[in-house]
Design a protein around this motif. Structure first.
Motif, PDB file in Angstrom:
ATOM      1  N   ALA A 263     -36.530 118.987 -46.909  1.00  0.00           N
ATOM      2  CA  ALA A 263     -37.641 118.029 -46.943  1.00  0.00           C
ATOM      3  C   ALA A 263     -37.450 116.992 -48.047  1.00  0.00           C
ATOM      4  CB  ALA A 263     -38.959 118.781 -47.144  1.00  0.00           C
ATOM      5  N   PRO A 264     -36.896 115.817 -47.714  1.00  0.00           N
ATOM      6  CA  PRO A 264     -36.767 114.767 -48.732  1.00  0.00           C
ATOM      7  C   PRO A 264     -38.143 114.175 -49.060  1.00  0.00           C
ATOM      8  CG  PRO A 264     -35.307 114.376 -46.831  1.00  0.00           C
ATOM      9  CD  PRO A 264     -36.310 115.397 -46.427  1.00  0.00           C
ATOM     10  N   CYS A 265     -38.579 114.338 -50.283  1.00  0.00           N
ATOM     11  CA  CYS A 265     -39.908 113.850 -50.678  1.00  0.00           C
ATOM     12  C   CYS A 265     -39.835 113.007 -51.951  1.00  0.00           C
ATOM     13  CB  CYS A 265     -40.870 115.026 -50.887  1.00  0.00           C
ATOM     14  SG  CYS A 265     -41.264 115.876 -49.358  1.00  0.00           S
ATOM     15  N   ALA A 266     -38.690 112.337 -52.145  1.00  0.00           N
ATOM     16  CA  ALA A 266     -38.579 111.491 -53.335  1.00  0.00           C
ATOM     17  C   ALA A 266     -38.162 110.085 -52.915  1.00  0.00           C
ATOM     18  CB  ALA A 266     -37.591 112.089 -54.321  1.00  0.00           C
ATOM     19  N   LEU A 267     -36.863 109.909 -52.730  1.00  0.00           N
ATOM     20  CA  LEU A 267     -36.323 108.571 -52.508  1.00  0.00           C
ATOM     21  C   LEU A 267     -35.935 108.326 -51.057  1.00  0.00           C
ATOM     22  CD1 LEU A 267     -33.807 108.676 -55.481  1.00  0.00           C
ATOM     23  CD2 LEU A 267     -36.132 107.747 -55.497  1.00  0.00           C
ATOM     24  N   GLY A 268     -35.748 107.035 -50.731  1.00  0.00           N
ATOM     25  CA  GLY A 268     -35.213 106.672 -49.423  1.00  0.00           C
ATOM     26  C   GLY A 268     -33.690 106.756 -49.425  1.00  0.00           C
ATOM     27  N   ALA A 269     -33.093 106.521 -48.252  1.00  0.00           N
ATOM     28  CA  ALA A 269     -31.630 106.449 -48.069  1.00  0.00           C
ATOM     29  C   ALA A 269     -30.899 107.724 -48.470  1.00  0.00           C
ATOM     30  CB  ALA A 269     -31.055 105.241 -48.813  1.00  0.00           C
ATOM     31  N   VAL A 270     -31.594 108.855 -48.468  1.00  0.00           N
ATOM     32  CA  VAL A 270     -30.935 110.114 -48.879  1.00  0.00           C
ATOM     33  C   VAL A 270     -30.125 110.724 -47.729  1.00  0.00           C
ATOM     34  CG1 VAL A 270     -32.480 110.774 -50.762  1.00  0.00           C
ATOM     35  CG2 VAL A 270     -33.083 111.379 -48.415  1.00  0.00           C
ATOM     36  N   LEU A 271     -30.343 110.225 -46.509  1.00  0.00           N
ATOM     37  CA  LEU A 271     -29.545 110.706 -45.378  1.00  0.00           C
ATOM     38  C   LEU A 271     -28.533 109.615 -45.071  1.00  0.00           C
ATOM     39  CD1 LEU A 271     -32.513 112.116 -43.244  1.00  0.00           C
ATOM     40  CD2 LEU A 271     -30.999 113.390 -44.762  1.00  0.00           C
ATOM     41  N   ASN A 272     -27.294 109.856 -45.449  1.00  0.00           N
ATOM     42  CA  ASN A 272     -26.269 108.810 -45.324  1.00  0.00           C
ATOM     43  C   ASN A 272     -24.914 109.423 -44.991  1.00  0.00           C
ATOM     44  OD1 ASN A 272     -25.161 109.725 -47.881  1.00  0.00           O
ATOM     45  ND2 ASN A 272     -26.908 108.697 -48.833  1.00  0.00           N
ATOM     46  N   SER A 273     -23.901 108.579 -44.930  1.00  0.00           N
ATOM     47  CA  SER A 273     -22.580 109.051 -44.487  1.00  0.00           C
ATOM     48  C   SER A 273     -22.010 110.109 -45.436  1.00  0.00           C
ATOM     49  CB  SER A 273     -21.612 107.875 -44.392  1.00  0.00           C
ATOM     50  OG  SER A 273     -21.572 107.225 -45.635  1.00  0.00           O
ATOM     51  N   GLU A 274     -22.460 110.090 -46.678  1.00  0.00           N
ATOM     52  CA  GLU A 274     -21.964 111.081 -47.645  1.00  0.00           C
ATOM     53  C   GLU A 274     -22.723 112.403 -47.558  1.00  0.00           C
ATOM     54  OE1 GLU A 274     -21.721 110.541 -52.133  1.00  0.00           O
ATOM     55  OE2 GLU A 274     -21.088 108.600 -51.306  1.00  0.00           O
ATOM     56  N   THR A 275     -24.060 112.305 -47.453  1.00  0.00           N
ATOM     57  CA  THR A 275     -24.873 113.531 -47.522  1.00  0.00           C
ATOM     58  C   THR A 275     -24.969 114.262 -46.177  1.00  0.00           C
ATOM     59  OG1 THR A 275     -26.896 112.261 -47.132  1.00  0.00           O
ATOM     60  CG2 THR A 275     -26.325 112.709 -49.434  1.00  0.00           C
ATOM     61  N   ILE A 276     -25.017 113.531 -45.075  1.00  0.00           N
ATOM     62  CA  ILE A 276     -25.225 114.205 -43.779  1.00  0.00           C
ATOM     63  C   ILE A 276     -24.124 115.246 -43.496  1.00  0.00           C
ATOM     64  CG2 ILE A 276     -25.430 113.879 -41.254  1.00  0.00           C
ATOM     65  CD1 ILE A 276     -26.960 111.253 -41.898  1.00  0.00           C
ATOM     66  N   PRO A 277     -22.845 114.935 -43.737  1.00  0.00           N
ATOM     67  CA  PRO A 277     -21.838 115.973 -43.481  1.00  0.00           C
ATOM     68  C   PRO A 277     -22.030 117.217 -44.346  1.00  0.00           C
ATOM     69  CG  PRO A 277     -20.812 113.815 -43.725  1.00  0.00           C
ATOM     70  CD  PRO A 277     -22.248 113.659 -44.118  1.00  0.00           C
ATOM     71  N   MET A 278     -22.721 117.071 -45.469  1.00  0.00           N
ATOM     72  CA  MET A 278     -22.897 118.217 -46.385  1.00  0.00           C
ATOM     73  C   MET A 278     -24.151 119.038 -46.106  1.00  0.00           C
ATOM     74  SD  MET A 278     -21.710 117.029 -50.116  1.00  0.00           S
ATOM     75  CE  MET A 278     -22.342 115.388 -50.275  1.00  0.00           C
ATOM     76  N   LEU A 279     -25.058 118.512 -45.275  1.00  0.00           N
ATOM     77  CA  LEU A 279     -26.313 119.230 -45.046  1.00  0.00           C
ATOM     78  C   LEU A 279     -26.040 120.619 -44.490  1.00  0.00           C
ATOM     79  CD1 LEU A 279     -28.604 116.469 -43.443  1.00  0.00           C
ATOM     80  CD2 LEU A 279     -28.752 117.389 -45.763  1.00  0.00           C
ATOM     81  N   ASN A 280     -26.822 121.574 -44.954  1.00  0.00           N
ATOM     82  CA  ASN A 280     -26.637 122.969 -44.554  1.00  0.00           C
ATOM     83  C   ASN A 280     -27.985 123.505 -44.041  1.00  0.00           C
ATOM     84  OD1 ASN A 280     -25.558 125.475 -44.268  1.00  0.00           O
ATOM     85  ND2 ASN A 280     -25.152 125.834 -46.445  1.00  0.00           N
ATOM     86  N   CYS A 281     -28.584 122.732 -43.122  1.00  0.00           N
ATOM     87  CA  CYS A 281     -29.916 123.082 -42.621  1.00  0.00           C
ATOM     88  C   CYS A 281     -29.983 122.766 -41.131  1.00  0.00           C
ATOM     89  CB  CYS A 281     -30.987 122.264 -43.354  1.00  0.00           C
ATOM     90  SG  CYS A 281     -30.781 120.501 -43.110  1.00  0.00           S
ATOM     91  N   ALA A 282     -31.037 123.281 -40.478  1.00  0.00           N
ATOM     92  CA  ALA A 282     -31.196 123.018 -39.039  1.00  0.00           C
ATOM     93  C   ALA A 282     -32.124 121.836 -38.788  1.00  0.00           C
ATOM     94  CB  ALA A 282     -31.756 124.269 -38.362  1.00  0.00           C
TER      95      ALA A 282
END
Ligand code: NAD
Length: 370
Positions: free
Chosen positions: A251-270
């Protein structure tokens, strides 16, 4: 080029009119620039669409690199407000203001009254509200010059701080996404990570703890972390580790643009559902990246609509029970978006925007036929 206060209006107009990608392609109805040299006020108001009702959106106080950046921000944010209001079934349109923070600009009473004067000149086509760096207390000063303002304190007949309602909407959206993904909307035992436990994240953490979820939190501010660990049972995780922490829901509840080409491959959630505005750094590309990774994403403008649902009640007196009911309707809307996206193998953001636009088009077409 150095921008002086005197040259501000003409500078921004010339840049703005040259920059056709920002205005004509995003379909805004009106963009207005205001400045007042005595108080240092420099503001841009963008009215994106008023088909459903007067444009409503917060006033953001922020230090932009230059006016062009401020303009880009207000155009983007006001459009997002149109989608948010439309998909939530509200009868308001989308608008936003940016107040440009200069080195010495402060949100003084004279500046806020002047801002209220300017908003009043728009004759109710735009209704202002609190946003980043502006509060209910600031709205009290604005209200001295205009009635086109919401987000006033409860004690003054306003709708109060929207954060708890925003958090409730995120919680409802999370339950809908859980139903779709895990087959149950019971969040007990689900591992949920909240990035940012400010006003919304704090309330969300409390709701999730009450629902017996296993809650992880991260924040750059130690006071915020202390407050939430004192209030409920959560585990603190380093900020840089939360987005790849093993989670059911992020649950991103701080800043925008946190889902990007760098972070999405690292996500470990459904699932990703959060309050932060503009979570996708690149709407088209990052929406597709999430789809390809099989991560269920509830578009931010849908998940965080609870605060707007509450603010709108200030325009027509509505009971708190009705606000709760309206926020709970987000559950069905979320499921609808997630089901349509799955059926057509498209990013959820794209589907949600299409649904929001379809409602507006329907009204526009009906008006044309009259
Ligand atoms: P807030 O300022 O109260 O809280 C934000 C929190 O994020 C703070 O505790 C801050 O320390 C923390 N933070 C900042 N940078 C961080 C980082 N890199 N990693 C982790 N934490 C970080 O803001 P809020 O009102 O809780 O809003 C949160 C988000 O939700 C914002 O994007 C806001 O635009 C959006 N939003 C809020 C509302 C509302 O009703 N408040 C409504 C719609 C959308």
């Amino acid at each position: 080029m150095k921008i002086t206060e005197q040259s501000f209006s003409s500078y921004i107009f010339s840049n703005y009119t040259n920059d056709t990608t920002h205005f004509s392609q995003k379909g805004h109805e009106q963009v207005v620039y205001f400045q007042d040299q005595a108080t240092g006020l420099q503001a841009i108001v963008a009215i994106h669409d008023t088909t459903l009702g007067p444009a409503l959106g917060g006033v953001r106080f922020f230090e932009y690199q230059d006016e062009k950046e401020a303009l880009r921000d207000v155009l983007r944010l006001s459009r997002g407000m149109t989608y948010k209001a439309s998909i939530a079934g509200l009868d308001v349109g989308g608008g936003k203001t940016v107040l440009m923070k200069q080195k010495r600009t402060e949100l003084t009473e004279p500046l806020l009254r002047k801002y209220g004067d300017f908003i009043d000149r728009l004759g109710g086509h735009y209704i202002t509200a609190p946003d980043y760096n502006t509060t209910m207390e600031h709205m009290v000063y604005i209200a001295k010059s205009t009635r086109h303002v919401v987000g006033l304190p409860l004690a003054l007949g306003g709708s109060g701080d929207p954060s708890e309602h925003t958090a409730y909407g995120v919680y409802v959206a999370m339950k809908a996404a859980a139903k779709k993904t895990f087959g149950t909307d019971n969040l007990a035992g689900k591992k949920i990570g909240i990035a940012g436990v400010g006003k919304v994240g704090y309330c969300l953490a409390q709701l999730l703890c009450q629902a017996q979820a296993i809650v992880y939190v991260a924040d750059i501010c130690s006071n915020r972390l202390q407050a939430i660990t004192a209030a409920c049972k959560v585990e603190v995780v380093a900020i840089e580790r939360l987005h790849n922490w093993p989670l059911d829901i992020y649950a991103p509840c701080a800043l925008g643009a946190v889902l990007n080409s760098e972070t999405i491959p690292m996500l470990n959630c459904a699932v990703v559902v959060g309050a932060a505005n503009n979570q996708l750094a690149n709407q088209g590309e990052d929406g597709k990246r999430l789809l390809e990774r099989g991560i269920v994403y509830v578009p931010d403008f849908l998940a965080n609509a609870g605060g707007l649902i509450n603010a709108v009640t200030e325009l027509k007196t509505t009971s708190i029970d009705l606000v709760k009911q309206r926020i709970e309707q987000l559950y069905t809307i979320c499921l609808d978006v997630l089901n349509q996206a799955q059926a057509t193998t498209r990013p959820t953001q794209e589907v949600a925007q299409e649904m929001a636009i379809a409602r507006i088009e329907k009204i526009k077409n009906a008006q044309l036929c009259r």
